[in-house]
Design a protein around this motif. Structure first.
Motif, mmCIF file in Angstrom:
data_model
loop_
_atom_site.group_PDB
_atom_site.id
_atom_site.type_symbol
_atom_site.label_atom_id
_atom_site.label_comp_id
_atom_site.label_asym_id
_atom_site.label_seq_id
_atom_site.Cartn_x
_atom_site.Cartn_y
_atom_site.Cartn_z
ATOM 1 N N SER A 1 0.824 -1.212 0.000
ATOM 2 C CA SER A 1 0.000 0.000 0.000
ATOM 3 C C SER A 1 0.853 1.255 0.000
ATOM 4 N N ASN A 2 1.956 1.256 0.741
ATOM 5 C CA ASN A 2 2.853 2.404 0.783
ATOM 6 C C ASN A 2 4.012 2.220 -0.189
ATOM 7 N N GLU A 3 4.457 3.320 -0.773
ATOM 8 C CA GLU A 3 5.653 3.295 -1.605
ATOM 9 C C GLU A 3 6.793 2.689 -0.787
ATOM 10 N N PRO A 4 7.495 1.683 -1.318
ATOM 11 C CA PRO A 4 8.453 0.943 -0.494
ATOM 12 C C PRO A 4 9.809 1.631 -0.285
ATOM 13 N N LEU A 5 9.770 2.869 0.163
ATOM 14 C CA LEU A 5 11.001 3.536 0.592
ATOM 15 C C LEU A 5 11.497 2.832 1.851
ATOM 16 N N LYS B 1 -0.409 2.275 -3.374
ATOM 17 C CA LYS B 1 -1.460 3.287 -3.289
ATOM 18 C C LYS B 1 -0.895 4.680 -3.068
ATOM 19 N N TYR B 2 0.099 4.771 -2.156
ATOM 20 C CA TYR B 2 0.522 6.072 -1.659
ATOM 21 C C TYR B 2 2.014 6.295 -1.855
ATOM 22 N N SER B 3 2.396 7.555 -2.028
ATOM 23 C CA SER B 3 3.801 7.931 -1.987
ATOM 24 C C SER B 3 4.285 7.824 -0.547
ATOM 25 N N ASN B 4 5.596 7.796 -0.351
ATOM 26 C CA ASN B 4 6.117 7.630 1.004
ATOM 27 C C ASN B 4 5.790 8.847 1.866
ATOM 28 N N ARG B 5 5.599 8.581 3.152
ATOM 29 C CA ARG B 5 5.169 9.633 4.081
ATOM 30 C C ARG B 5 6.313 10.541 4.522
ATOM 31 N N THR C 1 -0.076 -7.006 1.948
ATOM 32 C CA THR C 1 -0.972 -6.281 2.854
ATOM 33 C C THR C 1 -2.099 -7.112 3.458
ATOM 34 N N GLU C 2 -2.099 -8.408 3.274
ATOM 35 C CA GLU C 2 -3.150 -9.260 3.841
ATOM 36 C C GLU C 2 -4.545 -8.860 3.369
ATOM 37 N N GLY C 3 -4.773 -8.891 2.074
ATOM 38 C CA GLY C 3 -6.129 -8.722 1.590
ATOM 39 C C GLY C 3 -6.472 -7.418 0.925
ATOM 40 N N ASP C 4 -5.484 -6.604 0.582
ATOM 41 C CA ASP C 4 -5.779 -5.354 -0.127
ATOM 42 C C ASP C 4 -6.080 -5.591 -1.605
ATOM 43 N N ILE C 5 -5.687 -6.733 -2.136
ATOM 44 C CA ILE C 5 -6.020 -7.058 -3.522
ATOM 45 C C ILE C 5 -7.426 -7.677 -3.583
#
Length: 393
Positions: free
Chosen positions: A12-16, A45-49, A89-93
């Protein structure tokens, strides 16, 4: 490798890597799969925080974030001839809150692998600690505390158990394979999902972060690396433990590397305890700290794997941890390459810390054993497990 199957690696998060363990694992796995010949596309889904630039090792795509997610993923799988999706992510797909609610909604026959990164049973077994709050200093504090501990937390616990059972049922129904980080987590999965298809369940631990690293110079430093969030990492416990030993070891230093929502609270705690040899370094590259430390202290209430333990062991830093989650016993062999402590016995932890700080022969022997054990989690060994899994879907 005779084939070049295309793998879609979803997080879900950008893997930085600097964001956290799951992001670091995703980045490392993408690089490792590319290195052995697979085609890999990253999806998130998201860019890194942290607002930093992530130099992705391969193509990285982002979900549009609206009702087009289904069409986007279906099209992506077809256009890139995706063989399998590794869902971190355990079920995000596919799942209750996934892009697709049910497997049959996903028209593609792409293979689906779910990875469990957390020890859900460890969270539930330590629920009161993980979600503890202190209302005693507020108005009507005693009454609020009683209601929170005896009513709210119990209801929240049973709700979490129900959600866990449903999640595991959905994973068992919708995914072709489910990867856990420890064999003990397979038993936990079956505990909450008694009808689980064990053929789908595999154990593949995380592999070492560092391909090569400098061994510790073994200075008198004790190290913590992680997010400063007490309800998970228990750093407040570490400060109380350090308070028991600091006065007897005035030439030793405790380094706390990391940041988080409880940093101000922890710095105030250290001040209130009168600790003089504790330094909060904030967010830093941990490698130089591993290279100078002797002992690594984990005080987590729960973890999925605890990569910081194997990172420390790669450098010869002797790890300590509460025996509070299943996979920790896969990493630390008690009194051989580290110490395991009864959860959450701070006196026992302090006593064992003193042993390592005062017994040079013991420390040296355990340091060498820690380096030897870290080889168990080498990239070559773990990636071979991933290859076997992918090739035999």
């Amino acid at each position: 490798m005779t084939t070049k199957k295309h793998i879609l690696l979803y997080n879900s998060n950008e893997p930085l890597p600097q964001q956290g363990g799951m992001e670091r694992v995703t980045d490392l796995l993408a690089k490792a799969l590319l290195n052995v010949g697979y085609e890999v596309t990253l999806l998130c889904k998201y860019s890194n925080r942290l607002g930093k630039t992530y130099n992705a090792p391969t193509d990285i795509l982002y979900l549009p974030g609206n009702k087009d997610n289904r069409r986007f993923l279906e099209t992506l799988v077809i256009e890139r001839n995706i063989y399998c999706i590794i869902d971190q992510t355990e079920g995000d797909i596919v799942g209750r809150f996934g892009i697709f609610r049910h497997r049959e909604d996903f028209k593609s026959k792409v293979k689906l692998i779910a990875v469990q990164h957390n020890s859900t049973r460890a969270i539930l077994d330590n629920y009161n600690l993980a979600f503890a709050k202190d209302f005693t200093q507020t108005r009507w504090g005693t009454l609020k505390q009683f209601f929170y501990d005896n009513v709210f937390l119990k209801l929240k616990y049973y709700h979490s158990v129900c959600l866990t059972k449903r999640l595991y049922r959905d994973l068992n129904t919708n995914y072709d394979r489910i990867v856990t980080l420890s064999s003990s987590f397979i038993e936990d999965f079956c505990f909450y999902c008694p009808k689980a298809d064990r053929i789908k369940l595999f154990t593949i631990p995380n592999f070492n972060t560092f391909e090569s690293c400098e061994l510790t110079t073994a200075q008198k430093h004790v190290l913590f690396v992680g997010r400063l969030r007490n309800c998970v990492k228990g750093v407040n416990k570490l400060l109380r433990i350090w308070n028991k030993v600091e006065s007897s070891f005035a030439d030793w230093q405790l380094d706390i590397v990391g940041d988080g929502e409880d940093r101000d609270v922890l710095e105030m705690q250290a001040q209130d305890l009168g600790l003089e040899h504790v330094t909060f370094h904030g967010f830093q590259n941990p490698a130089p700290f591993y290279q100078r430390s002797r002992i690594f202290c984990m005080t987590s209430i729960y973890e999925g794997f605890g990569m910081v333990l194997t990172e420390a062991m790669q450098h010869g830093v002797v790890p300590m941890a509460f025996n509070s989650y299943g996979s920790v016993t896969d990493i630390i062999d008690d009194d051989i390459n580290g110490f395991l402590v009864k959860p959450f016995d701070e006196k026992e932890y302090a006593d064992k810390l003193v042993v390592l700080m005062s017994n040079e022969d013991k420390y040296t022997k355990m340091s060498r054993a820690a380096m030897t054990k870290s080889v168990t989690f080498s990239k070559e060994i773990i990636v071979e497990k991933w290859c076997n899994l992918v090739e035999n879907l």
